[in-house]
Design an enzyme around this catalytic site. Structure first.
Site, PDB file in Angstrom:
ATOM      1  N   LYS A   1       1.372  -3.397   7.338  1.00 38.98           N
ATOM      2  CA  LYS A   1       1.901  -3.465   6.332  1.00 38.98           C
ATOM      3  C   LYS A   1       2.936  -3.412   5.664  1.00 38.98           C
ATOM      4  O   LYS A   1       3.982  -4.061   4.660  1.00 38.98           O
ATOM      5  CB  LYS A   1       0.949  -2.719   5.223  1.00 38.98           C
ATOM      6  CG  LYS A   1       0.043  -2.490   4.943  1.00 38.98           C
ATOM      7  CD  LYS A   1      -0.547  -4.469   4.100  1.00 38.98           C
ATOM      8  CE  LYS A   1      -2.746  -4.516   3.463  1.00 38.98           C
ATOM      9  NZ  LYS A   1      -3.176  -5.089   3.015  1.00 38.98           N
TER      10      LYS A   1
ATOM     11  N   TYR B   1      -1.327   0.001  10.857  1.00 39.89           N
ATOM     12  CA  TYR B   1      -1.656  -0.810  10.162  1.00 39.89           C
ATOM     13  C   TYR B   1      -0.588  -0.237   8.615  1.00 39.89           C
ATOM     14  O   TYR B   1      -0.504  -1.708   8.213  1.00 39.89           O
ATOM     15  CB  TYR B   1      -2.834   0.204   9.275  1.00 39.89           C
ATOM     16  CG  TYR B   1      -3.136  -0.197   7.606  1.00 39.89           C
ATOM     17  CD1 TYR B   1      -3.600  -1.129   7.147  1.00 39.89           C
ATOM     18  CD2 TYR B   1      -3.027   0.505   6.534  1.00 39.89           C
ATOM     19  CE1 TYR B   1      -4.447  -1.581   5.611  1.00 39.89           C
ATOM     20  CE2 TYR B   1      -3.288   0.207   4.965  1.00 39.89           C
ATOM     21  CZ  TYR B   1      -3.783  -0.990   4.808  1.00 39.89           C
ATOM     22  OH  TYR B   1      -4.065  -1.441   3.554  1.00 39.89           O
TER      23      TYR B   1
ATOM     24  N   GLU C   1      -0.160   3.576   1.834  1.00 42.09           N
ATOM     25  CA  GLU C   1       0.573   3.687   2.889  1.00 42.09           C
ATOM     26  C   GLU C   1       2.171   3.263   3.551  1.00 42.09           C
ATOM     27  O   GLU C   1       2.001   4.450   4.543  1.00 42.09           O
ATOM     28  CB  GLU C   1      -0.639   2.916   4.187  1.00 42.09           C
ATOM     29  CG  GLU C   1      -1.911   3.949   3.783  1.00 42.09           C
ATOM     30  CD  GLU C   1      -2.102   5.107   4.570  1.00 42.09           C
ATOM     31  OE1 GLU C   1      -1.937   4.932   5.906  1.00 42.09           O
ATOM     32  OE2 GLU C   1      -2.528   5.770   4.224  1.00 42.09           O
TER      33      GLU C   1
ATOM     34  N   THR D   1       0.505  -1.362   0.243  1.00 42.29           N
ATOM     35  CA  THR D   1      -0.210   0.023   0.112  1.00 42.29           C
ATOM     36  C   THR D   1       0.812   0.819   0.205  1.00 42.29           C
ATOM     37  O   THR D   1       1.896   1.171  -0.045  1.00 42.29           O
ATOM     38  CB  THR D   1      -0.402  -0.041   1.265  1.00 42.29           C
ATOM     39  OG1 THR D   1      -1.463   1.548   1.328  1.00 42.29           O
ATOM     40  CG2 THR D   1      -0.212  -0.457   2.519  1.00 42.29           C
TER      41      THR D   1
HETATM   42  P1  NAP Z   1     -11.299  -4.598   1.749  1.00 42.80           P
HETATM   43  O1  NAP Z   1     -12.749  -4.574   1.663  1.00 42.80           O
HETATM   44  O2  NAP Z   1     -11.586  -3.890   3.341  1.00 42.80           O
HETATM   45  O3  NAP Z   1     -11.874  -6.030   2.088  1.00 42.80           O
HETATM   46  C1  NAP Z   1     -10.979  -6.974   2.626  1.00 42.80           C
HETATM   47  C2  NAP Z   1     -11.132  -8.662   2.836  1.00 42.80           C
HETATM   48  O4  NAP Z   1     -10.062  -8.586   3.581  1.00 42.80           O
HETATM   49  C3  NAP Z   1     -12.466  -8.577   3.234  1.00 42.80           C
HETATM   50  O5  NAP Z   1     -12.725  -9.892   2.471  1.00 42.80           O
HETATM   51  C4  NAP Z   1     -12.276  -9.242   4.668  1.00 42.80           C
HETATM   52  O6  NAP Z   1     -13.469  -9.936   5.197  1.00 42.80           O
HETATM   53  C5  NAP Z   1     -11.026  -9.814   4.374  1.00 42.80           C
HETATM   54  N1  NAP Z   1     -10.268 -10.147   5.847  1.00 42.80           N
HETATM   55  C6  NAP Z   1     -10.036  -9.365   6.971  1.00 42.80           C
HETATM   56  N2  NAP Z   1      -9.524  -9.582   7.506  1.00 42.80           N
HETATM   57  C7  NAP Z   1      -9.150 -11.153   7.602  1.00 42.80           C
HETATM   58  C8  NAP Z   1      -9.085 -12.249   7.862  1.00 42.80           C
HETATM   59  N3  NAP Z   1      -8.430 -11.946   9.356  1.00 42.80           N
HETATM   60  N4  NAP Z   1      -8.931 -13.463   7.525  1.00 42.80           N
HETATM   61  C9  NAP Z   1      -9.714 -13.333   5.789  1.00 42.80           C
HETATM   62  N5  NAP Z   1     -10.062 -12.860   5.935  1.00 42.80           N
HETATM   63  C10 NAP Z   1     -10.223 -11.003   6.068  1.00 42.80           C
HETATM   64  O7  NAP Z   1      -9.978  -3.951   1.419  1.00 42.80           O
HETATM   65  P2  NAP Z   1      -9.920  -3.929  -0.270  1.00 42.80           P
HETATM   66  O8  NAP Z   1     -10.275  -2.318  -0.191  1.00 42.80           O
HETATM   67  O9  NAP Z   1     -10.602  -4.653  -1.332  1.00 42.80           O
HETATM   68  O10 NAP Z   1      -8.230  -3.659  -0.235  1.00 42.80           O
HETATM   69  C11 NAP Z   1      -7.801  -4.855  -0.766  1.00 42.80           C
HETATM   70  C12 NAP Z   1      -5.987  -5.377  -0.021  1.00 42.80           C
HETATM   71  O11 NAP Z   1      -5.857  -4.272  -0.298  1.00 42.80           O
HETATM   72  C13 NAP Z   1      -6.069  -4.850   1.210  1.00 42.80           C
HETATM   73  O12 NAP Z   1      -4.955  -5.889   1.958  1.00 42.80           O
HETATM   74  C14 NAP Z   1      -5.751  -3.615   1.400  1.00 42.80           C
HETATM   75  O13 NAP Z   1      -5.411  -3.256   2.817  1.00 42.80           O
HETATM   76  C15 NAP Z   1      -4.624  -3.516  -0.080  1.00 42.80           C
HETATM   77  N6  NAP Z   1      -4.818  -2.014  -0.333  1.00 42.80           N
HETATM   78  C16 NAP Z   1      -5.541  -1.000  -0.361  1.00 42.80           C
HETATM   79  C17 NAP Z   1      -5.894  -0.039  -1.255  1.00 42.80           C
HETATM   80  C18 NAP Z   1      -7.583   0.631  -1.696  1.00 42.80           C
HETATM   81  O14 NAP Z   1      -7.210   1.329  -1.792  1.00 42.80           O
HETATM   82  N7  NAP Z   1      -8.122  -0.495  -2.089  1.00 42.80           N
HETATM   83  C19 NAP Z   1      -5.239   0.749  -1.703  1.00 42.80           C
HETATM   84  C20 NAP Z   1      -3.481  -0.315  -0.626  1.00 42.80           C
HETATM   85  C21 NAP Z   1      -3.818  -1.753  -0.668  1.00 42.80           C
HETATM   86  P3  NAP Z   1     -15.250  -9.389   5.523  1.00 42.80           P
HETATM   87  O15 NAP Z   1     -15.826  -9.300   4.482  1.00 42.80           O
HETATM   88  O16 NAP Z   1     -15.362 -11.298   6.506  1.00 42.80           O
HETATM   89  O17 NAP Z   1     -14.485  -8.311   5.909  1.00 42.80           O
HETATM   90  O1  G4F Z   2     -10.878   6.848   2.293  1.00 45.20           O
HETATM   91  P1  G4F Z   2      -9.855   6.716   3.917  1.00 45.20           P
HETATM   92  O2  G4F Z   2     -10.289   6.368   5.086  1.00 45.20           O
HETATM   93  O3  G4F Z   2      -8.713   5.838   3.116  1.00 45.20           O
HETATM   94  P2  G4F Z   2      -6.773   5.775   3.658  1.00 45.20           P
HETATM   95  O4  G4F Z   2      -6.304   6.298   4.924  1.00 45.20           O
HETATM   96  O5  G4F Z   2      -5.925   6.806   2.587  1.00 45.20           O
HETATM   97  O6  G4F Z   2      -6.508   4.443   3.043  1.00 45.20           O
HETATM   98  C1  G4F Z   2      -6.559   3.855   2.234  1.00 45.20           C
HETATM   99  O7  G4F Z   2      -6.188   3.665   1.290  1.00 45.20           O
HETATM  100  C2  G4F Z   2      -5.064   3.066   2.064  1.00 45.20           C
HETATM  101  C3  G4F Z   2      -3.782   3.443   0.178  1.00 45.20           C
HETATM  102  O8  G4F Z   2      -3.501   4.740   0.731  1.00 45.20           O
HETATM  103  C4  G4F Z   2      -5.032   1.577   1.906  1.00 45.20           C
HETATM  104  F1  G4F Z   2      -4.105   1.488   2.343  1.00 45.20           F
HETATM  105  C5  G4F Z   2      -5.939   1.562   2.916  1.00 45.20           C
HETATM  106  O9  G4F Z   2      -5.999  -0.179   2.835  1.00 45.20           O
HETATM  107  C6  G4F Z   2      -7.283   2.021   2.919  1.00 45.20           C
HETATM  108  O10 G4F Z   2      -8.356   1.298   1.551  1.00 45.20           O
HETATM  109  O11 G4F Z   2      -8.805   8.579   3.939  1.00 45.20           O
HETATM  110  C7  G4F Z   2      -8.251   8.785   3.322  1.00 45.20           C
HETATM  111  C8  G4F Z   2      -7.826   9.886   3.263  1.00 45.20           C
HETATM  112  C9  G4F Z   2      -7.341  10.219   5.001  1.00 45.20           C
HETATM  113  O12 G4F Z   2      -6.300  11.378   4.817  1.00 45.20           O
HETATM  114  C10 G4F Z   2      -8.245  10.421   6.213  1.00 45.20           C
HETATM  115  O13 G4F Z   2      -7.817  11.258   7.030  1.00 45.20           O
HETATM  116  O14 G4F Z   2      -9.083  11.278   3.526  1.00 45.20           O
HETATM  117  C11 G4F Z   2      -8.931  11.621   4.784  1.00 45.20           C
HETATM  118  N1  G4F Z   2     -10.592  10.988   5.697  1.00 45.20           N
HETATM  119  C12 G4F Z   2     -11.142  13.055   6.028  1.00 45.20           C
HETATM  120  N2  G4F Z   2     -12.499  12.945   6.376  1.00 45.20           N
HETATM  121  C13 G4F Z   2     -11.748  10.903   6.136  1.00 45.20           C
HETATM  122  C14 G4F Z   2     -12.811  11.161   6.490  1.00 45.20           C
HETATM  123  N3  G4F Z   2     -11.217   9.594   6.177  1.00 45.20           N
HETATM  124  C15 G4F Z   2     -12.069   9.119   6.439  1.00 45.20           C
HETATM  125  N4  G4F Z   2     -12.248   7.318   6.288  1.00 45.20           N
HETATM  126  N5  G4F Z   2     -13.532   9.000   7.122  1.00 45.20           N
HETATM  127  C16 G4F Z   2     -13.891  10.417   6.723  1.00 45.20           C
HETATM  128  O15 G4F Z   2     -14.525  10.920   7.621  1.00 45.20           O
END
Ligand code: NAP
Ligand code: G4F
Length: 383
Positions: A161, A157, A135, A133
């Site tokens: 990671k 987190y 992050e 990520t």
């Molecule tokens: P998400 O929608 O939160 O999905 C996470 C998945 O992991 C869900 O299926 C969840 O199951 C499962 N999970 C959580 N804890 C688990 C455990 N202990 N054992 C087995 N399964 C578990 O996340 P996403 O946005 O699809 O992201 C996919 C991956 O990419 C994650 O690893 C995230 O950290 C990483 N990532 C995401 C972003 C982004 O912007 N989306 C960016 C960079 C990296 P449940 O449905 O049961 O909760």
């Molecule tokens: O949407 P966010 O919660 O995503 P964040 O923290 O960037 O993390 C997501 O992206 C990561 C990749 O860079 C993944 F690794 C991670 O698993 C996840 O998918 O927040 C984005 C930004 C932050 O700076 C937060 O402080 O939005 C700001 N924010 C402002 N108001 C908020 C809010 N975030 C959330 N969730 N809720 C608010 O009300």
């Protein structure tokens, strides 16, 4: 023989898109799903196959990344060509509340997969994708961030990671495994989890425009993120595992945008212009004007009186409960390596992403209840 993929986190946003994408490519897909008291397979219900279907190519297994015996058994039974490790406690703010669990699932969980592949003698067969990520860059040391930029994680987190990233690199170097990190910047979609900021905004803006909600409370409006569409990003995951040599890749758009601007773009989809006034916790967003033609077309004529009556009222406010103890203020990725090496090119830009999310949420909110109406099951992501 079709290729076999094992996806952890199959019920999540990326898991759902990747499953559909790999099935369309002819893969047999196994997915690991946690046991829960309700079905939480909404995102993949349109792909689900009953266990009695002969020669089915989507098979779900109960499992959890915190249970090494379970993970090892599933890998042994499925003998995958490719593992996509997408499972994680993925919410940055929540990781401050559950730091130990996050370390276990997101950090040690990655080790459990790598070690299972090694112990089962699958190092020459099974390729591994680790969901790393942006992050990791946290308090950014370079702008834009690329594969060589030093990491500075800013949450439990991100620290978990970080372990996942380096243990993947270590197993690649120590045991010659085909194990790669995708360092993915934020990617969103109409099926994004409801508590991430983009989806929280598009849901709330849709509800405000339909007269179902007065205002939305957000945290840090000045945070900047490099937002792409999850549909584009799962294609990059696939491409990473098709390379002859394992490596680590930044996947990003190269454009960064403030949360405040995302709010404006979401309202603008319905022809509503927002002005922000005030500073810090006192900053507020007001409805400045409504383009009636756009509103009628995108939202519906019957909702026009509601939105017009809200002119000059506050629809966005700041609530400090959404601030993080340590924040990541700026993320912007340099995707040069993924473009030149993988040939990866995103189709969606940010306006296209916002339009897709707003269209999805306006439709969803117009229904009495999306559970009653079938929810995500009505969607075919790649059509
Ligand atoms: P998400 O929608 O939160 O999905 C996470 C998945 O992991 C869900 O299926 C969840 O199951 C499962 N999970 C959580 N804890 C688990 C455990 N202990 N054992 C087995 N399964 C578990 O996340 P996403 O946005 O699809 O992201 C996919 C991956 O990419 C994650 O690893 C995230 O950290 C990483 N990532 C995401 C972003 C982004 O912007 N989306 C960016 C960079 C990296 P449940 O449905 O049961 O909760
Ligand atoms: O949407 P966010 O919660 O995503 P964040 O923290 O960037 O993390 C997501 O992206 C990561 C990749 O860079 C993944 F690794 C991670 O698993 C996840 O998918 O927040 C984005 C930004 C932050 O700076 C937060 O402080 O939005 C700001 N924010 C402002 N108001 C908020 C809010 N975030 C959330 N969730 N809720 C608010 O009300």
């Amino acid at each position: 023989m079709s290729k076999v993929a094992l996806i952890t986190g199959i019920t999540g946003q990326d898991g759902a898109y990747l499953t559909e994408y790999l099935l369309k490519k002819g893969y047999t897909v196994h997915g690991i799903k946690r046991r829960s008291s309700l079905f939480n397979t909404d995102r993949i219900d349109h792909l689900y196959q009953d266990p009695h279907v002969v020669n089915r190519n989507l098979i779900l297994h109960y499992g959890d990344l915190t249970d090494s015996m379970n993970i090892t058994r599933i890998i042994q039974e499925t003998q995958p060509d490719e593992i996509y490790n997408l499972a994680a406690m993925s919410h940055v703010k929540v990781s401050f509340d559950s730091p130990e669990y996050t370390a276990n699932a997101d950090g040690i969980g990655t080790l459990r997969i790598l070690e299972a592949v090694r112990l089962l003698g699958l190092t020459n067969k099974t390729r591994i994708y680790q969901a790393s990520t942006s992050e990791l860059y946290g308090l950014v040391q370079e702008v834009p961030q690329k594969e060589t930029t030093p990491f500075y994680p800013r949450s439990p987190y991100a620290v978990a990671k970080l372990y996942g990233y380096w243990i993947t690199v270590n197993y690649r170097e120590a045991y010659n495994m085909h194990a790669s990190n995708g360092i993915l910047f934020n990617h969103e979609s109409p099926i994004r989890g409801e508590t991430f900021v983009t989806r929280k905004i598009t849901r709330a803006v849709s509800r405000i425009m339909l007269g179902m909600q007065e205002k939305v409370y957000l945290g840090n409006l000045s945070a900047r993120r490099d937002w792409g569409h999850a549909k584009d990003y799962v294609k990059a995951m696939y491409l990473i595992l098709q390379q002859d040599t394992a490596s680590d890749y930044v996947i990003a758009t190269g454009i960064t945008t403030e949360v405040r601007e995302f709010v404006k773009m979401a309202f603008a989809e319905g022809g509503v212009e927002i002005n922000f006034r005030g500073e810090g916790v006192d900053e507020k967003g007001y409805i400045a004007s409504v383009d009636e033609k756009v509103f009628k077309e995108k939202v519906g004529e019957e909702y026009l009186p509601v939105i017009l009556s809200k002119k000059d009222t506050v629809v966005v406010a700041v609530d400090p409960q959404y601030f993080r103890p340590t924040e990541v203020e700026l993320l912007i990725g340099d995707p040069t390596k993924s473009k030149t090496t993988l040939g990866w090119e995103p189709k969606y830009d940010l306006p296209g992403l916002v339009a897709d999310m707003m269209e999805g949420d306006i439709k969803l909110m117009k229904k009495d209840s999306y559970l009653k109406d079938g929810g995500y099951r009505i969607m075919n992501y790649f059509e």
